[in-house]
Motif scaffolding. Structure first.
Motif, PDB file in Angstrom:
ATOM      1  N   THR A 271       0.843  -1.159  -0.072  1.00  0.00           N
ATOM      2  CA  THR A 271       0.272  -0.331   0.125  1.00  0.00           C
ATOM      3  C   THR A 271       0.829   0.764  -0.060  1.00  0.00           C
ATOM      4  O   THR A 271       2.101   1.466   0.413  1.00  0.00           O
ATOM      5  CB  THR A 271      -1.033  -0.043   1.064  1.00  0.00           C
ATOM      6  OG1 THR A 271      -0.016   0.146   2.280  1.00  0.00           O
ATOM      7  CG2 THR A 271      -2.174  -1.231   1.191  1.00  0.00           C
ATOM      8  N   TYR A 280     -12.781  -7.126   4.121  1.00  0.00           N
ATOM      9  CA  TYR A 280     -13.077  -7.928   3.096  1.00  0.00           C
ATOM     10  C   TYR A 280     -14.104  -7.690   2.753  1.00  0.00           C
ATOM     11  O   TYR A 280     -15.281  -8.336   3.938  1.00  0.00           O
ATOM     12  CB  TYR A 280     -12.354  -9.352   3.169  1.00  0.00           C
ATOM     13  CG  TYR A 280     -12.438 -10.704   2.391  1.00  0.00           C
ATOM     14  CD1 TYR A 280     -12.329 -10.438   0.568  1.00  0.00           C
ATOM     15  CD2 TYR A 280     -14.216 -11.288   2.072  1.00  0.00           C
ATOM     16  CE1 TYR A 280     -12.383 -11.165   0.236  1.00  0.00           C
ATOM     17  CE2 TYR A 280     -14.306 -12.165   1.224  1.00  0.00           C
ATOM     18  CZ  TYR A 280     -13.416 -12.194   0.005  1.00  0.00           C
ATOM     19  OH  TYR A 280     -14.075 -12.687  -0.761  1.00  0.00           O
ATOM     20  N   SER A 281     -14.806  -7.849   1.617  1.00  0.00           N
ATOM     21  CA  SER A 281     -15.590  -7.327   1.027  1.00  0.00           C
ATOM     22  C   SER A 281     -16.384  -8.041   0.212  1.00  0.00           C
ATOM     23  O   SER A 281     -15.494  -8.841  -0.605  1.00  0.00           O
ATOM     24  CB  SER A 281     -16.039  -5.967   0.446  1.00  0.00           C
ATOM     25  OG  SER A 281     -17.890  -6.584  -0.377  1.00  0.00           O
ATOM     26  N   THR A 286     -12.956  -8.743  -2.845  1.00  0.00           N
ATOM     27  CA  THR A 286     -11.841  -7.464  -2.730  1.00  0.00           C
ATOM     28  C   THR A 286     -11.250  -7.393  -1.303  1.00  0.00           C
ATOM     29  O   THR A 286     -12.564  -7.243  -0.185  1.00  0.00           O
ATOM     30  CB  THR A 286     -12.390  -5.837  -3.506  1.00  0.00           C
ATOM     31  OG1 THR A 286     -12.775  -6.285  -4.537  1.00  0.00           O
ATOM     32  CG2 THR A 286     -11.740  -5.041  -3.267  1.00  0.00           C
ATOM     33  N   TYR A 288      -9.861  -4.295   1.605  1.00  0.00           N
ATOM     34  CA  TYR A 288     -10.078  -2.992   1.744  1.00  0.00           C
ATOM     35  C   TYR A 288      -8.969  -2.833   2.505  1.00  0.00           C
ATOM     36  O   TYR A 288      -8.939  -3.117   3.994  1.00  0.00           O
ATOM     37  CB  TYR A 288     -11.372  -2.304   2.099  1.00  0.00           C
ATOM     38  CG  TYR A 288     -11.932  -2.383   0.718  1.00  0.00           C
ATOM     39  CD1 TYR A 288     -12.105  -1.506   0.242  1.00  0.00           C
ATOM     40  CD2 TYR A 288     -13.090  -4.164   0.583  1.00  0.00           C
ATOM     41  CE1 TYR A 288     -13.320  -1.774  -1.000  1.00  0.00           C
ATOM     42  CE2 TYR A 288     -13.588  -3.777  -0.132  1.00  0.00           C
ATOM     43  CZ  TYR A 288     -13.796  -2.604  -1.563  1.00  0.00           C
ATOM     44  OH  TYR A 288     -14.556  -3.094  -2.782  1.00  0.00           O
ATOM     45  N   LEU A 299      -9.082   4.783   1.113  1.00  0.00           N
ATOM     46  CA  LEU A 299      -9.379   3.387   1.285  1.00  0.00           C
ATOM     47  C   LEU A 299      -9.038   2.601  -0.032  1.00  0.00           C
ATOM     48  O   LEU A 299      -9.415   2.518  -1.126  1.00  0.00           O
ATOM     49  CB  LEU A 299     -10.949   2.932   0.962  1.00  0.00           C
ATOM     50  CG  LEU A 299     -11.627   2.163   1.595  1.00  0.00           C
ATOM     51  CD1 LEU A 299     -10.800   1.613   2.844  1.00  0.00           C
ATOM     52  CD2 LEU A 299     -12.223   2.018   1.641  1.00  0.00           C
ATOM     53  N   PRO A 301      -8.453  -0.275  -2.485  1.00  0.00           N
ATOM     54  CA  PRO A 301      -8.904  -1.935  -2.836  1.00  0.00           C
ATOM     55  C   PRO A 301      -8.346  -3.194  -3.686  1.00  0.00           C
ATOM     56  O   PRO A 301      -6.943  -2.216  -4.851  1.00  0.00           O
ATOM     57  CB  PRO A 301     -10.611  -0.963  -3.750  1.00  0.00           C
ATOM     58  CG  PRO A 301     -10.243  -0.060  -3.996  1.00  0.00           C
ATOM     59  CD  PRO A 301      -8.372   0.761  -3.725  1.00  0.00           C
ATOM     60  N   PRO A 312      -8.113   3.859  -5.574  1.00  0.00           N
ATOM     61  CA  PRO A 312      -8.788   3.981  -4.453  1.00  0.00           C
ATOM     62  C   PRO A 312     -10.177   4.928  -4.282  1.00  0.00           C
ATOM     63  O   PRO A 312     -10.366   5.329  -4.888  1.00  0.00           O
ATOM     64  CB  PRO A 312      -7.884   4.879  -4.015  1.00  0.00           C
ATOM     65  CG  PRO A 312      -6.911   5.834  -5.277  1.00  0.00           C
ATOM     66  CD  PRO A 312      -7.120   4.232  -6.023  1.00  0.00           C
ATOM     67  N   THR A 333     -16.397   2.729   8.373  1.00  0.00           N
ATOM     68  CA  THR A 333     -15.237   3.690   9.165  1.00  0.00           C
ATOM     69  C   THR A 333     -15.271   4.592   9.996  1.00  0.00           C
ATOM     70  O   THR A 333     -16.112   4.681  10.195  1.00  0.00           O
ATOM     71  CB  THR A 333     -14.499   4.432   8.114  1.00  0.00           C
ATOM     72  OG1 THR A 333     -14.541   5.557   7.865  1.00  0.00           O
ATOM     73  CG2 THR A 333     -14.031   3.703   6.485  1.00  0.00           C
ATOM     74  N   LEU A 346     -19.495   0.049  -1.356  1.00  0.00           N
ATOM     75  CA  LEU A 346     -18.528   0.032  -1.747  1.00  0.00           C
ATOM     76  C   LEU A 346     -18.749  -0.664  -3.797  1.00  0.00           C
ATOM     77  O   LEU A 346     -17.847  -0.348  -4.357  1.00  0.00           O
ATOM     78  CB  LEU A 346     -18.106  -1.759  -1.357  1.00  0.00           C
ATOM     79  CG  LEU A 346     -17.784  -1.048  -0.406  1.00  0.00           C
ATOM     80  CD1 LEU A 346     -17.426  -3.244   0.513  1.00  0.00           C
ATOM     81  CD2 LEU A 346     -16.613  -0.164   0.365  1.00  0.00           C
ATOM     82  N   ALA A 349     -18.611   2.604  -5.527  1.00  0.00           N
ATOM     83  CA  ALA A 349     -17.110   3.125  -4.911  1.00  0.00           C
ATOM     84  C   ALA A 349     -17.038   4.267  -4.286  1.00  0.00           C
ATOM     85  O   ALA A 349     -16.361   5.483  -4.706  1.00  0.00           O
ATOM     86  CB  ALA A 349     -16.101   2.680  -6.009  1.00  0.00           C
TER      87      ALA A 349
END
Length: 646
Positions: A271, A280-281, A286, A288, A299, A301, A312, A333, A346, A349
């Motif tokens: 990163t 995680y989703s 994905t 994050y 954020l 991904p 991002p 968050t 998400l 985005a």
């Protein structure tokens, strides 16, 4: 998942109709499938296989209700009688002595006095809620629950400990590298451990294999069956929705994807910026990573299968906690230093809203319908309704009180929670000034209820636990005092029969003396009730009579002093000594809670038991007793006190 109340109502309705169980087969396995009967006064695994009688295929997605009771006669209970028993147990009244309810949950807390406590909120009898207090001897860094196995795995500086939540037995596995965060894979039973000092993760156990810590002797060193370097700690861990990959985020920004079955490294990525949180989703498969400073958070991904960096998402501020909703679309968050909560869609985005809290939010927990924001500087939790957020609906926020003392700062610091919604996320001067400097030291104190529709909140300032149900009033439905040190971490253990795949439903419970028992299993849909017999090994009659709380008389022998053990005598209602009580536990405490000791009593003279503890000073002490074989929980006897005069 249906709530506990919904399941109970459905079960009562179903049991009022004729039982259509001809097409259902239930098979019970206890303990070791290849071994003999369970042993008396031990924790026993109960596994029920539920299948279609015609084709033999497993029935999945069921929610069985279950109870254990001593079998009333030498023969198995007839099916029609079984239905009546289940109907009686499904009501709101107290269960008969000796019956174990496998339909609720217990609350597990790691406490400031380095103990682990287990309480049952369904008892609703003040300190009788307390089932177990186990001394740990050092702070708990992280906590993971094995629901079906009735165990808690603790991350300690000395290694990983497994504590039996039924009888308190503890085994510690020494690990080099300073264990930190732990993650349990519910599908394989494996335990993933972040070794912060070593910059690595290790796996204990594997596919189809029990966690290694269960078979190790106390203090024996082991590095697990896999060890993978991932970068410097602290290390964050998350598991994907299929249990196939584990993701590890190191403090230097390196993100590592690990094949959970292999285990081998699948890919590595890095990163840009200071990494702070990981999520995680399953919606887009994905991962994050939250990175950046207070005014420039992002954020980032990454595609979970390849590690490819995606576009991002700009955040209104920093974020040191992430939480993803059950559907995988909404992500929240939390920036504990600024009190900012961001709501991210998400699928599109982008940030939908930003909420500002002034009472030092320190934890973020999601249930199916709500996000719980816990506050350090106020005895309340803010609930954010999740439904409709993806349709740009303004977030509805309600405050629910949990106690009277601010959990981390005392009542003098408590202020009303101010919430404002904006897309920019700009904080006011007053809000920024109210954030305490020590907020990062506050541990999570909210746990979602496994039945759905609520959460357990513990208040360290009041030493209270609260059960909140989302379909009720804006207040906790139940509260009880925690007779241990100030809670630093909370978890919930689901006691129900849980599906572990292929139509097998498993739980673990403690059984009493040797004899014949029944596991009563009831389904609301299809409406089926079975009484499944099993035996408990041992010499029948060798254990104590199950006198129960109403007929057990306890008294202290002699005058308590500071240089001699306490001795307690047990007798039945007729005055006959109760001998051979092998599971008598004691909890001795000062009334103000400043000092307590817990342990197992040792047999002394016939009907007398020695409590191996010395009282430290003059004054009055409460003496609580518990015995599963006698059907006693702490303080059901009541009124037992020791006063040291010298």
């Amino acid at each position: 998942m249906p709530s506990r109340a919904e399941l109970r109502l459905a079960l009562l309705a179903a049991l009022g109709a004729p039982v259509q169980g001809a097409g259902i087969e239930m098979t019970l396995t206890t303990g070791d499938p290849a071994g003999g009967a369970p042993r008396a006064d031990t924790s026993v695994e109960l596994a029920v296989d539920i299948r279609n009688a015609g084709g033999g295929y497993p029935l999945r997605g069921l929610h069985p209700s279950a109870w254990i009771r001593p079998r009333p006669g030498p023969e198995p209970t007839p099916p029609e009688d079984c239905v009546e028993v289940a109907r009686g147990f499904s009501g709101k009244g107290a269960l008969p002595t000796g019956v174990t309810d496998l339909n609720g949950f217990t609350v597990v807390t790691a406490n400031a006095d380095n103990t682990l406590a287990v309480a049952d909120p369904s008892l609703d009898l003040a300190t009788a809620n307390l089932l177990l207090v186990e001394p740990i001897g050092e702070p708990v860094r992280d906590l993971a629950i094995d629901d079906a196995g009735a165990a808690a795995y603790l991350s300690l500086s000395s290694g990983i400990a497994r504590v039996d939540l039924e009888d308190g037995r503890r085994i510690t596995l020494a690990l080099d590298g300073s264990p930190g965060e732990i993650l349990r894979d519910l599908r394989t039973g494996a335990l993933w451990v972040a070794l912060d000092a070593a910059g690595a993760v290790t796996r204990l156990g594997g596919s189809g294999v029990a966690v290694a810590v269960e078979t190790k002797e106390a203090g024996e060193a082991d590095v697990g069956d896999a060890r993978i370097d991932v970068g410097p700690g602290p290390i964050r861990l998350v598991l994907d929705s299929d249990g196939e990959r584990v993701f590890a985020l190191a403090a230097d920004g390196q993100l590592t994807a690990i094949d959970a079955i292999g285990p081998t490294v699948v890919w590595r990525a890095r990163t840009k910026g200071r990494p702070a949180a990981l999520a995680y989703s399953a919606l887009a498969d994905t991962v994050y990573v939250a990175v950046g400073a207070r005014h420039g958070g992002k954020l980032m991904p990454f595609a979970a299968d390849t590690g490819r960096a995606l576009a991002p998402i700009a955040l209104p501020g920093a974020a040191d906690m992430l939480a993803v909703g059950a559907a995988g679309r909404i992500l929240l968050t939390l920036d504990r230093s600024s009190g900012l909560v961001g709501i991210v869609d998400l699928a599109r985005a982008r940030v939908l809203q930003a909420l500002e809290f002034i009472n030092a939010p320190d934890d973020l927990v999601l249930t199916g319908d709500y996000a719980y924001v816990h506050h350090t500087a106020a005895p309340r939790v803010s609930l954010i309704a999740l439904k409709g957020l993806e349709r740009n609906r303004e977030a509805a926020v309600i405050d629910v009180p949990f106690g009277t003392t601010a959990p981390g700062l005392g009542p003098a610091m408590a202020k009303p929670t101010a919430v404002t919604a904006s897309l920019a996320g700009t904080r006011s001067e007053a809000a920024a000034d109210s954030v305490p400097a020590n907020i990062a030291e506050v541990a999570p104190l909210v746990a979602a209820i496994p039945h759905g529709g609520g959460a357990v909140v513990v208040n360290a300032g009041d030493r209270m636990a609260f059960v909140y149900m989302e379909d009720g009033m804006l207040a906790p439905m139940n509260a009880f005092r925690l007779k241990a040190g100030e809670p630093q971490r909370v978890a919930v253990r689901d006691r129900r029969l849980l599906e572990l795949g292929d139509g097998r439903y498993v739980t673990t419970a403690r059984v009493g003396p040797a004899g014949d028992y029944e596991l009563i299993v009831a389904l609301a849909a299809p409406p089926v009730v079975n009484c499944l017999p099993f035996g408990v090994a041992g010499t029948r009659g060798a254990g104590p009579d199950r006198a129960g709380a109403a007929t057990t008389v306890a008294r202290l022998i002699g005058e308590p002093t500071r240089d001699a053990d306490l001795i307690v005598a047990l007798a039945d209602a007729a005055g006959s000594p109760l001998t051979n009580v092998r599971d008598l536990q004691f909890l001795i405490m000062k009334p103000d809670g400043r000092w307590h000791r817990r342990g197992f009593a040792r047999p002394d003279e016939p009907g007398q038991y020695r409590l191996g503890v010395r009282l430290p000073e003059r004054g009055r002490y409460n003496v609580l007793l518990s015995s599963a074989s006698l059907g006693l929980t702490f303080e059901q006897i009541g009124g037992l006190h020791a006063t040291v005069e010298d």
